[in-house]
Motif scaffolding. Sequence first.
Motif, PDB file in Angstrom:
ATOM      1  N   LEU A 275      79.718 -29.969  25.853  1.00  0.00           N
ATOM      2  CA  LEU A 275      80.658 -31.087  25.768  1.00  0.00           C
ATOM      3  C   LEU A 275      79.886 -32.403  25.806  1.00  0.00           C
ATOM      4  O   LEU A 275      80.345 -33.402  26.338  1.00  0.00           O
ATOM      5  CB  LEU A 275      81.684 -31.008  26.912  1.00  0.00           C
ATOM      6  N   GLY A 276      78.677 -32.361  25.255  1.00  0.00           N
ATOM      7  CA  GLY A 276      77.883 -33.579  25.183  1.00  0.00           C
ATOM      8  C   GLY A 276      76.879 -33.707  26.310  1.00  0.00           C
ATOM      9  O   GLY A 276      76.184 -34.717  26.407  1.00  0.00           O
ATOM     10  N   GLU A 277      76.768 -32.690  27.175  1.00  0.00           N
ATOM     11  CA  GLU A 277      75.773 -32.751  28.244  1.00  0.00           C
ATOM     12  C   GLU A 277      74.389 -32.609  27.617  1.00  0.00           C
ATOM     13  O   GLU A 277      74.205 -31.832  26.675  1.00  0.00           O
ATOM     14  CB  GLU A 277      75.969 -31.610  29.254  1.00  0.00           C
ATOM     15  N   PRO A 278      73.384 -33.342  28.153  1.00  0.00           N
ATOM     16  CA  PRO A 278      72.046 -33.242  27.560  1.00  0.00           C
ATOM     17  C   PRO A 278      71.431 -31.858  27.741  1.00  0.00           C
ATOM     18  O   PRO A 278      70.669 -31.392  26.904  1.00  0.00           O
ATOM     19  CB  PRO A 278      71.237 -34.305  28.311  1.00  0.00           C
ATOM     20  N   TYR A 279      71.748 -31.201  28.844  1.00  0.00           N
ATOM     21  CA  TYR A 279      71.242 -29.846  29.063  1.00  0.00           C
ATOM     22  C   TYR A 279      72.442 -28.901  29.092  1.00  0.00           C
ATOM     23  O   TYR A 279      73.576 -29.327  29.171  1.00  0.00           O
ATOM     24  CB  TYR A 279      70.471 -29.762  30.387  1.00  0.00           C
TER      25      TYR A 279
END
Length: 319
Positions: free
Chosen positions: A198-202
């Motif tokens: 959901l757009g988290e970098p990791y």
Amino acid sequence: MDGIVTGVAQMGAIQKADTRETVVARMIELLREAKARGCGFVVFPELALTTFFPRWVYDRGDAELEAFYEDTMPGPATRPLFDMARDLGIGFYLGYAEKAGAKRFNTAILVEPSGRIAGKYRKVHLPGHAEPDPSRLGEHLEKRYFDVGDLGFPVYETMGVKMGMCICNDRRWPETYRVMGLQGVELIALGYNTPTGLGEPYQAAAQANFHNSLTMQAGAYHNACWVAAAAKCGVEEGFPMIGQSMIISPLGEVVAQAATLEDELIAARCDMKMARYAKTEIFNLARHRRPEAYRPIVERVGAGGLIQPDRKAMGLDDA
Ligand code: CDT
């Protein structure tokens, strides 16, 4: 065979406009295929009867929100599923949103071929948030719509097997499996709805499938049990979710895996002799565990200060 032929009924996307009746008809089709492939038990996904509604913002009491929950099980829409399973002689795991008085739970049940509900589990590790966060690509509001499960991680003797359950995010937590491992669990059934980031970098799209198999294979191996895991997947209302439903042996190996992002039945012969053997050897918990060294696991919630032995106890010179 000392065990059960297990089916995992992966389900493709369910859109908001899809009725319970349509969804149950799809599930019945999967049950028929399971029967043809010799299954005695089938695992359906988390929140299998509806679209994954925690991606939208509602207020409690909203009619659209309330309609996603079940207040009876089986209810009028799910009765045909119970009836078909009984006619086919198949037991099943079903995930659904449960209304229990003033409480709301993300729940799973184990249903025996007779239609008797052998056990219930209410999701403990609720991911996401209670309040919307517009900085993300999508919402995941399970903490808004569900109470934390109040049943622990019970294991049930049913269908000739010691069976446990968990739900989606629970599978990422080693404690989930271990609490059931300490009850001698032989097969853990679980369902999931996992967005491809959901757009988290990791923990984003690139790692979503890897983390799915990593956590479940580790849980199966460390606790010498089968894991049968069913995704709800594909693109729901524009939001993609991973598939990769799988059945994992007590040695941690994937023995069956879905190939699509649609309704798909996979199956494997889950022999409990393999689980029982592994429990007598490397993961003979009674022989090898050292709970006195694990105290922080139950005494702490988040990470705290360092826990260091006395220097003298370590035999260090400067003590
Ligand atoms: N349904 C569920 O538990 N999904 C979570 C993803 C949460 S992302 C905020 C999972 O662990 O797959």
